[in-house]
Write a protein that holds these residues in place. Structure first.
Motif, short mmCIF file in Angstrom:
data_model
loop_
_atom_site.label_atom_id
_atom_site.label_comp_id
_atom_site.label_asym_id
_atom_site.label_seq_id
_atom_site.Cartn_x
_atom_site.Cartn_y
_atom_site.Cartn_z
N ASP A 189 22.54 -0.71 6.32
CA ASP A 189 21.47 0.27 6.42
C ASP A 189 21.53 1.18 5.20
O ASP A 189 22.39 1.03 4.33
CB ASP A 189 21.61 1.08 7.71
N LEU A 190 20.59 2.11 5.15
CA LEU A 190 20.53 3.07 4.04
C LEU A 190 20.87 4.48 4.53
O LEU A 190 20.28 5.46 4.10
CB LEU A 190 19.14 3.05 3.40
N SER A 191 21.83 4.56 5.43
CA SER A 191 22.27 5.88 5.91
C SER A 191 22.93 6.63 4.77
O SER A 191 23.46 6.02 3.83
CB SER A 191 23.26 5.72 7.07
N PRO A 192 22.92 7.96 4.80
CA PRO A 192 23.60 8.72 3.75
C PRO A 192 25.06 8.33 3.59
O PRO A 192 25.56 8.22 2.46
CB PRO A 192 23.46 10.18 4.22
N ILE A 217 10.97 21.29 -19.12
CA ILE A 217 11.92 20.47 -18.37
C ILE A 217 12.54 21.30 -17.26
O ILE A 217 13.00 22.42 -17.49
CB ILE A 217 13.02 19.92 -19.30
N THR A 218 12.55 20.75 -16.06
CA THR A 218 13.21 21.41 -14.93
C THR A 218 14.17 20.42 -14.26
O THR A 218 14.06 19.21 -14.45
CB THR A 218 12.19 21.92 -13.89
N PHE A 219 15.10 20.98 -13.49
CA PHE A 219 16.08 20.16 -12.80
C PHE A 219 15.96 20.39 -11.29
O PHE A 219 16.05 21.52 -10.82
CB PHE A 219 17.49 20.51 -13.27
N ASN A 220 15.74 19.29 -10.57
CA ASN A 220 15.88 19.32 -9.11
C ASN A 220 14.88 20.26 -8.43
O ASN A 220 15.21 20.89 -7.42
CB ASN A 220 17.31 19.74 -8.75
N THR A 221 13.68 20.33 -8.97
CA THR A 221 12.67 21.20 -8.35
C THR A 221 11.59 20.43 -7.60
O THR A 221 10.90 20.99 -6.75
CB THR A 221 11.98 22.08 -9.41
N SER A 222 11.41 19.13 -7.90
CA SER A 222 10.31 18.35 -7.30
C SER A 222 10.79 16.92 -7.03
O SER A 222 10.18 15.95 -7.49
CB SER A 222 9.10 18.35 -8.22
N PHE A 223 11.88 16.82 -6.28
CA PHE A 223 12.50 15.50 -6.09
C PHE A 223 11.53 14.48 -5.48
O PHE A 223 11.41 13.36 -5.99
CB PHE A 223 13.74 15.62 -5.21
N LYS A 224 10.86 14.86 -4.40
CA LYS A 224 10.00 13.87 -3.73
C LYS A 224 8.86 13.43 -4.64
O LYS A 224 8.48 12.25 -4.64
CB LYS A 224 9.45 14.44 -2.42
N GLU A 225 8.32 14.35 -5.43
CA GLU A 225 7.26 13.97 -6.38
C GLU A 225 7.79 12.97 -7.40
O GLU A 225 7.09 12.02 -7.77
CB GLU A 225 6.75 15.21 -7.10
N VAL A 252 12.64 5.58 -0.22
CA VAL A 252 12.17 6.95 -0.46
C VAL A 252 12.74 7.89 0.61
O VAL A 252 13.28 8.96 0.30
CB VAL A 252 10.63 7.01 -0.48
N GLU A 253 12.64 7.48 1.87
CA GLU A 253 13.15 8.31 2.96
C GLU A 253 14.66 8.52 2.83
O GLU A 253 15.17 9.64 3.01
CB GLU A 253 12.83 7.65 4.31
N ALA A 254 15.38 7.46 2.49
CA ALA A 254 16.84 7.54 2.40
C ALA A 254 17.28 8.48 1.28
O ALA A 254 18.19 9.31 1.46
CB ALA A 254 17.42 6.15 2.17
N HIS A 288 18.88 13.87 -1.03
CA HIS A 288 18.50 15.07 -1.78
C HIS A 288 18.72 16.32 -0.93
O HIS A 288 19.25 17.32 -1.41
CB HIS A 288 17.04 14.96 -2.22
N GLU A 289 18.33 16.25 0.33
CA GLU A 289 18.51 17.39 1.23
C GLU A 289 20.00 17.72 1.40
O GLU A 289 20.36 18.88 1.61
CB GLU A 289 17.88 17.08 2.59
N LEU A 290 20.85 16.71 1.27
CA LEU A 290 22.29 16.91 1.41
C LEU A 290 22.94 17.32 0.08
O LEU A 290 24.15 17.58 0.04
CB LEU A 290 22.95 15.63 1.93
N GLY A 291 22.16 17.34 -1.00
CA GLY A 291 22.67 17.80 -2.29
C GLY A 291 23.21 16.73 -3.20
O GLY A 291 23.79 17.05 -4.25
N TYR A 292 23.03 15.45 -2.85
CA TYR A 292 23.58 14.36 -3.66
C TYR A 292 22.55 13.70 -4.58
O TYR A 292 22.89 13.29 -5.68
CB TYR A 292 24.21 13.29 -2.77
N ALA A 293 21.34 13.56 -4.12
CA ALA A 293 20.29 12.96 -4.94
C ALA A 293 19.57 14.07 -5.70
O ALA A 293 19.16 15.08 -5.10
CB ALA A 293 19.30 12.18 -4.08
N LYS A 294 19.44 13.91 -7.02
CA LYS A 294 18.86 14.96 -7.85
C LYS A 294 17.85 14.39 -8.83
O LYS A 294 17.84 13.18 -9.08
CB LYS A 294 19.99 15.70 -8.59
N SER A 295 17.03 15.28 -9.37
CA SER A 295 15.95 14.83 -10.24
C SER A 295 15.84 15.69 -11.49
O SER A 295 16.33 16.82 -11.53
CB SER A 295 14.61 14.87 -9.47
N VAL A 296 15.21 15.11 -12.49
CA VAL A 296 14.81 15.84 -13.69
C VAL A 296 13.30 15.70 -13.79
O VAL A 296 12.76 14.60 -13.61
CB VAL A 296 15.48 15.28 -14.96
#
Length: 211
Positions: free
Chosen positions: A27-30, A84-92, A115-117, A122-130
């Motif tokens: 599965d794709l559990s955290p 450039i921003t960090f971790n402000t619009s992960f889902k986008e 996407v859901e996983a 991201h909500e747990l602080g592990y997945a991040k974006s630029v």
């Protein structure tokens, strides 16, 4: 080939297939995703396939001292056209990575389930974006998994020329400043090679990952 059950476990990457498949299913559990990345494994599969877990025999990585910024790219960066921003619009960012059209690719491996996983991570602080912005519009970016000493890049997108390169360069400079060991790019492509990424053996990558 090893088929995963509900047990939170991965076999040794030394038992991977020649192309790098370590296991199928699960599965794709955290918890499973984090175990995978910490073991040098990542998921990569199509919508109509079971989950495939990979650890390729050669790993594409960027050592920060090898980062290549061309003269033309330096000129673009110096114009300050982009924000450039960090971790402000992960889902986008992950949504754009999912929907952007890519040359030679009929579809995307970023399924709804993925996407859901990754949004959960991201909500747990592990997945991040630029994020790369132009005139207050999101025009490029990338996302990945932050292990604290290695950042595992997952996907990037550009809506205007060079936007994904700008995100990559910004991330590399940020990680170098924070004393990360490398930026994991997973598999070879010419775009990443032009920015200084190179392939190393799986065992060398794992040694750095576990150091």
């Amino acid at each position: 080939m090893y088929f995963l059950s509900r047990e939170l476990f991965f076999p040794s990457v030394n038992h991977a297939s020649p192309e790098g498949i370590v296991a199928i299913g699960g599965d794709l559990s955290p918890e499973r995703l984090l175990l995978a990345y910490r073991s040098g494994i990542f998921p990569w599969f199509e919508d109509d396939e079971p989950i495939l877990w990979w650890s390729p025999p050669e790993r594409m990585v960027l050592f920060f001292e090898d980062l290549k910024i061309s003269k033309s790219m330096r000129n673009i960066l110096n114009r300050n056209t982009f924000k450039i921003t960090f971790n402000t619009s992960f889902k986008e960012v992950i949504t754009n990575c999912r929907t952007i059209k890519r040359d030679g690719q009929p579809g995307t491996w970023i399924t709804d389930e993925m996407v859901e996983a990754y949004c959960r991570l991201h909500e747990l602080g592990y997945a991040k974006s630029v994020e790369v912005w132009q005139d207050d519009k999101l025009v490029g970016g990338l996302y990945g998994i932050d292990l604290g000493h290695i950042f595992c890049g997952e996907s990037m997108f550009s809506k205007v020329s060079n936007a994904s390169k700008i995100a990559f360069i910004a991330l590399a400079k940020h990680l170098e400043k924070e004393n990360y060991k490398l930026l994991d790019c997973q598999v070879h492509n010419d775009h990443l090679e032009s920015l200084g990424a190179t392939e190393i053996l799986r065992e060398d990558f794992l040694a750095i990952l576990k150091s």
